[in-house]
Motif scaffolding. Structure first.
Motif, PDB file in Angstrom:
ATOM      1  N   LEU A 105       0.832  -1.199   0.000  1.00  0.00           N
ATOM      2  CA  LEU A 105       0.000   0.000   0.000  1.00  0.00           C
ATOM      3  C   LEU A 105       0.869   1.252   0.000  1.00  0.00           C
ATOM      4  O   LEU A 105       1.860   1.320   0.730  1.00  0.00           O
ATOM      5  CB  LEU A 105      -0.901   0.011   1.239  1.00  0.00           C
ATOM      6  N   PRO A 106       0.495   2.267  -0.773  1.00  0.00           N
ATOM      7  CA  PRO A 106       1.292   3.500  -0.812  1.00  0.00           C
ATOM      8  C   PRO A 106       1.295   4.239   0.516  1.00  0.00           C
ATOM      9  O   PRO A 106       2.266   4.895   0.875  1.00  0.00           O
ATOM     10  CB  PRO A 106       0.625   4.318  -1.919  1.00  0.00           C
ATOM     11  N   SER A 107       0.203   4.139   1.268  1.00  0.00           N
ATOM     12  CA  SER A 107       0.112   4.783   2.583  1.00  0.00           C
ATOM     13  C   SER A 107      -0.908   4.027   3.428  1.00  0.00           C
ATOM     14  O   SER A 107      -1.944   3.583   2.926  1.00  0.00           O
ATOM     15  CB  SER A 107      -0.310   6.246   2.444  1.00  0.00           C
ATOM     16  N   LEU A 108      -0.615   3.875   4.713  1.00  0.00           N
ATOM     17  CA  LEU A 108      -1.555   3.228   5.631  1.00  0.00           C
ATOM     18  C   LEU A 108      -2.377   4.259   6.402  1.00  0.00           C
ATOM     19  O   LEU A 108      -3.378   3.902   7.028  1.00  0.00           O
ATOM     20  CB  LEU A 108      -0.799   2.341   6.636  1.00  0.00           C
ATOM     21  N   SER A 109      -1.983   5.505   6.349  1.00  0.00           N
ATOM     22  CA  SER A 109      -2.597   6.547   7.148  1.00  0.00           C
ATOM     23  C   SER A 109      -4.093   6.671   6.857  1.00  0.00           C
ATOM     24  O   SER A 109      -4.514   6.790   5.712  1.00  0.00           O
ATOM     25  CB  SER A 109      -1.908   7.882   6.879  1.00  0.00           C
ATOM     26  N   GLY A 110      -4.882   6.612   7.931  1.00  0.00           N
ATOM     27  CA  GLY A 110      -6.320   6.803   7.823  1.00  0.00           C
ATOM     28  C   GLY A 110      -7.120   5.576   7.440  1.00  0.00           C
ATOM     29  O   GLY A 110      -8.355   5.626   7.424  1.00  0.00           O
ATOM     30  N   LEU A 111      -6.454   4.467   7.126  1.00  0.00           N
ATOM     31  CA  LEU A 111      -7.177   3.270   6.716  1.00  0.00           C
ATOM     32  C   LEU A 111      -7.776   2.546   7.916  1.00  0.00           C
ATOM     33  O   LEU A 111      -7.231   2.584   9.024  1.00  0.00           O
ATOM     34  CB  LEU A 111      -6.242   2.315   5.961  1.00  0.00           C
ATOM     35  N   ASP A 112      -8.919   1.890   7.686  1.00  0.00           N
ATOM     36  CA  ASP A 112      -9.544   1.053   8.711  1.00  0.00           C
ATOM     37  C   ASP A 112      -8.895  -0.326   8.688  1.00  0.00           C
ATOM     38  O   ASP A 112      -8.855  -0.976   7.637  1.00  0.00           O
ATOM     39  CB  ASP A 112     -11.054   0.905   8.448  1.00  0.00           C
ATOM     40  N   ALA A 113      -8.373  -0.762   9.839  1.00  0.00           N
ATOM     41  CA  ALA A 113      -7.723  -2.066   9.944  1.00  0.00           C
ATOM     42  C   ALA A 113      -8.414  -2.907  11.000  1.00  0.00           C
ATOM     43  O   ALA A 113      -8.718  -2.412  12.091  1.00  0.00           O
ATOM     44  CB  ALA A 113      -6.248  -1.897  10.303  1.00  0.00           C
ATOM     45  N   VAL A 114      -8.665  -4.160  10.660  1.00  0.00           N
ATOM     46  CA  VAL A 114      -9.218  -5.111  11.627  1.00  0.00           C
ATOM     47  C   VAL A 114      -8.210  -6.235  11.827  1.00  0.00           C
ATOM     48  O   VAL A 114      -7.764  -6.859  10.863  1.00  0.00           O
ATOM     49  CB  VAL A 114     -10.573  -5.689  11.155  1.00  0.00           C
ATOM     50  N   VAL A 115      -7.832  -6.448  13.079  1.00  0.00           N
ATOM     51  CA  VAL A 115      -6.943  -7.544  13.457  1.00  0.00           C
ATOM     52  C   VAL A 115      -7.803  -8.611  14.118  1.00  0.00           C
ATOM     53  O   VAL A 115      -8.469  -8.345  15.115  1.00  0.00           O
ATOM     54  CB  VAL A 115      -5.848  -7.071  14.435  1.00  0.00           C
ATOM     55  N   ILE A 116      -7.810  -9.810  13.547  1.00  0.00           N
ATOM     56  CA  ILE A 116      -8.593 -10.903  14.117  1.00  0.00           C
ATOM     57  C   ILE A 116      -7.648 -11.757  14.949  1.00  0.00           C
ATOM     58  O   ILE A 116      -6.798 -12.465  14.421  1.00  0.00           O
ATOM     59  CB  ILE A 116      -9.261 -11.759  13.025  1.00  0.00           C
ATOM     60  N   LEU A 144     -18.886 -10.836  13.633  1.00  0.00           N
ATOM     61  CA  LEU A 144     -17.519 -10.708  13.140  1.00  0.00           C
ATOM     62  C   LEU A 144     -17.458 -10.453  11.629  1.00  0.00           C
ATOM     63  O   LEU A 144     -16.678  -9.603  11.175  1.00  0.00           O
ATOM     64  CB  LEU A 144     -16.714 -11.950  13.516  1.00  0.00           C
ATOM     65  N   PRO A 145     -18.260 -11.147  10.809  1.00  0.00           N
ATOM     66  CA  PRO A 145     -18.204 -10.854   9.367  1.00  0.00           C
ATOM     67  C   PRO A 145     -18.449  -9.391   9.036  1.00  0.00           C
ATOM     68  O   PRO A 145     -17.780  -8.828   8.165  1.00  0.00           O
ATOM     69  CB  PRO A 145     -19.286 -11.762   8.783  1.00  0.00           C
ATOM     70  N   ALA A 146     -19.404  -8.756   9.722  1.00  0.00           N
ATOM     71  CA  ALA A 146     -19.711  -7.352   9.453  1.00  0.00           C
ATOM     72  C   ALA A 146     -18.558  -6.447   9.879  1.00  0.00           C
ATOM     73  O   ALA A 146     -18.254  -5.449   9.206  1.00  0.00           O
ATOM     74  CB  ALA A 146     -20.991  -6.939  10.178  1.00  0.00           C
ATOM     75  N   VAL A 147     -17.905  -6.785  10.991  1.00  0.00           N
ATOM     76  CA  VAL A 147     -16.764  -6.004  11.457  1.00  0.00           C
ATOM     77  C   VAL A 147     -15.632  -6.074  10.436  1.00  0.00           C
ATOM     78  O   VAL A 147     -15.024  -5.061  10.067  1.00  0.00           O
ATOM     79  CB  VAL A 147     -16.285  -6.509  12.833  1.00  0.00           C
ATOM     80  N   VAL A 148     -15.354  -7.283   9.954  1.00  0.00           N
ATOM     81  CA  VAL A 148     -14.276  -7.477   8.986  1.00  0.00           C
ATOM     82  C   VAL A 148     -14.610  -6.780   7.671  1.00  0.00           C
ATOM     83  O   VAL A 148     -13.736  -6.206   7.012  1.00  0.00           O
ATOM     84  CB  VAL A 148     -14.020  -8.983   8.766  1.00  0.00           C
ATOM     85  N   ASN A 149     -15.876  -6.789   7.288  1.00  0.00           N
ATOM     86  CA  ASN A 149     -16.295  -6.285   5.981  1.00  0.00           C
ATOM     87  C   ASN A 149     -16.096  -4.786   5.799  1.00  0.00           C
ATOM     88  O   ASN A 149     -16.102  -4.294   4.680  1.00  0.00           O
ATOM     89  CB  ASN A 149     -17.763  -6.647   5.732  1.00  0.00           C
ATOM     90  N   ARG A 150     -15.895  -4.056   6.884  1.00  0.00           N
ATOM     91  CA  ARG A 150     -15.680  -2.614   6.752  1.00  0.00           C
ATOM     92  C   ARG A 150     -14.195  -2.250   6.670  1.00  0.00           C
ATOM     93  O   ARG A 150     -13.842  -1.086   6.487  1.00  0.00           O
ATOM     94  CB  ARG A 150     -16.328  -1.875   7.920  1.00  0.00           C
ATOM     95  N   ALA A 151     -13.318  -3.256   6.762  1.00  0.00           N
ATOM     96  CA  ALA A 151     -11.890  -2.982   6.883  1.00  0.00           C
ATOM     97  C   ALA A 151     -11.197  -2.829   5.529  1.00  0.00           C
ATOM     98  O   ALA A 151     -11.434  -3.593   4.595  1.00  0.00           O
ATOM     99  CB  ALA A 151     -11.211  -4.100   7.668  1.00  0.00           C
ATOM    100  N   ASP A 152     -10.296  -1.832   5.469  1.00  0.00           N
ATOM    101  CA  ASP A 152      -9.411  -1.691   4.321  1.00  0.00           C
ATOM    102  C   ASP A 152      -8.229  -2.664   4.430  1.00  0.00           C
ATOM    103  O   ASP A 152      -7.652  -3.057   3.420  1.00  0.00           O
ATOM    104  CB  ASP A 152      -8.858  -0.265   4.248  1.00  0.00           C
TER     105      ASP A 152
END
Length: 284
Positions: free
Chosen positions: A154-165, A196-204
């Protein structure tokens, strides 16, 4: 459109080559080579393979690589004495005790005994505290490898939504801290997470480190998301599978790590990087 494959093997080879050049430059200037010492207790087959691989790759890039192989009946006191010996040895820059340890040995006590300045696995409470505080310390190898792959993808991680499972001290928590330092908005999901699927589904960005084969399905993934699969699970047919259903997720994601060949190779490469980092910090 199929996802771009994030090639951990190639990234690890490039990182090892870079470290090798730095080690060669140190030696050319009359400096001693960094010393990595790995302690293996017992005869666990997977651990023996891992230790042999670490020993080989460290030697290939010019480090002083030593494996201390102790019998399974080694007492906790004897192991702690070995660690104290390595702590006191100025030629030792990095100490790694291969896990898991035999049941009669307290893993936490052993990790706590390692000099934090030589803790190249990044598991000592002092290094964990430095990471949590956003300060410089030795970072666990697998989370560090995940971040290097993400920064490559990724060119930049700043501002992205991340989900750690996963919320383990080995991967989940430290990778979440690193993502926060990279200015991501981070959610740590786990077995008690609702929907959990819905939480993951919003992640970049999705980092799967839960230890359940193919748990994360393709329809959980946001189209175009970057997926880092930390899981390594041995299936009944003997093949390896990640925590993500690769075939499904690769049809949706923008980029994804394979298993094997993704995060795994980066873990050892980052161990070598940590050894060089510890060497520099200790020797100025």
């Amino acid at each position: 459109m199929a996802a771009r494959i994030i090639d951990g093997k190639a990234a690890a080879a490039e990182l090892r080559a870079e470290i090798g050049r730095e080690v060669a430059a140190l030696k050319a200037n009359g400096k001693p080579a960094p010393g990595l010492h790995v302690v293996l207790v017992g005869e666990d087959p997977a651990s023996k393979v891992y230790v042999a691989s670490k020993e080989k790759l460290a030697a290939e890039i010019g480090m002083n690589s030593v494996a201390h192989r102790l019998p399974a009946e080694t007492t906790e006191a004897a192991l702690l004495a070995k660690i104290a010996e390595l702590n006191a040895d100025d030629g030792v820059d990095g100490i790694l005790v291969q896990l898991p340890l035999p049941r009669h040995i307290d893993t936490g006590r052993v990790i706590d005994a390692i000099d934090p300045a030589k803790d190249v696995d990044g598991l000592h409470p002092i290094n964990a505290g430095l990471l949590a505080g956003g300060k410089n310390g030795l970072v666990p190898c697998t989370p560090l490898g995940c971040m290097l792959l993400l920064k490559q993808a990724l060119p930049s991680l700043s501002g992205l939504d991340a989900v750690v499972i996963g919320r383990s001290e080995l991967v989940g928590r430290p990778v979440a801290q690193l993502l926060l330092q990279a200015d991501c908005t981070v959610t740590i999901a786990h077995s008690r997470t609702r929907d959990l699927p819905a939480v993951v589904n919003r992640a970049d960005i999705v980092v799967a480190a839960v230890g359940r084969p193919r748990m994360v399905k393709g329809d959980w993934i946001k189209p175009g998301a970057t997926v880092i699969d930390v899981g390594i699970n041995r299936m009944p047919d003997g093949k390896l599978a990640g925590d993500v259903d690769y075939a499904e997720a690769a049809e949706v994601a923008g980029a994804i790590t394979p298993v094997p060949g993704g995060v795994g190779p980066m873990t050892i490469a980052c161990l070598l990087r940590n050894t060089l980092t510890a060497y520099r910090a200790r020797r100025g």
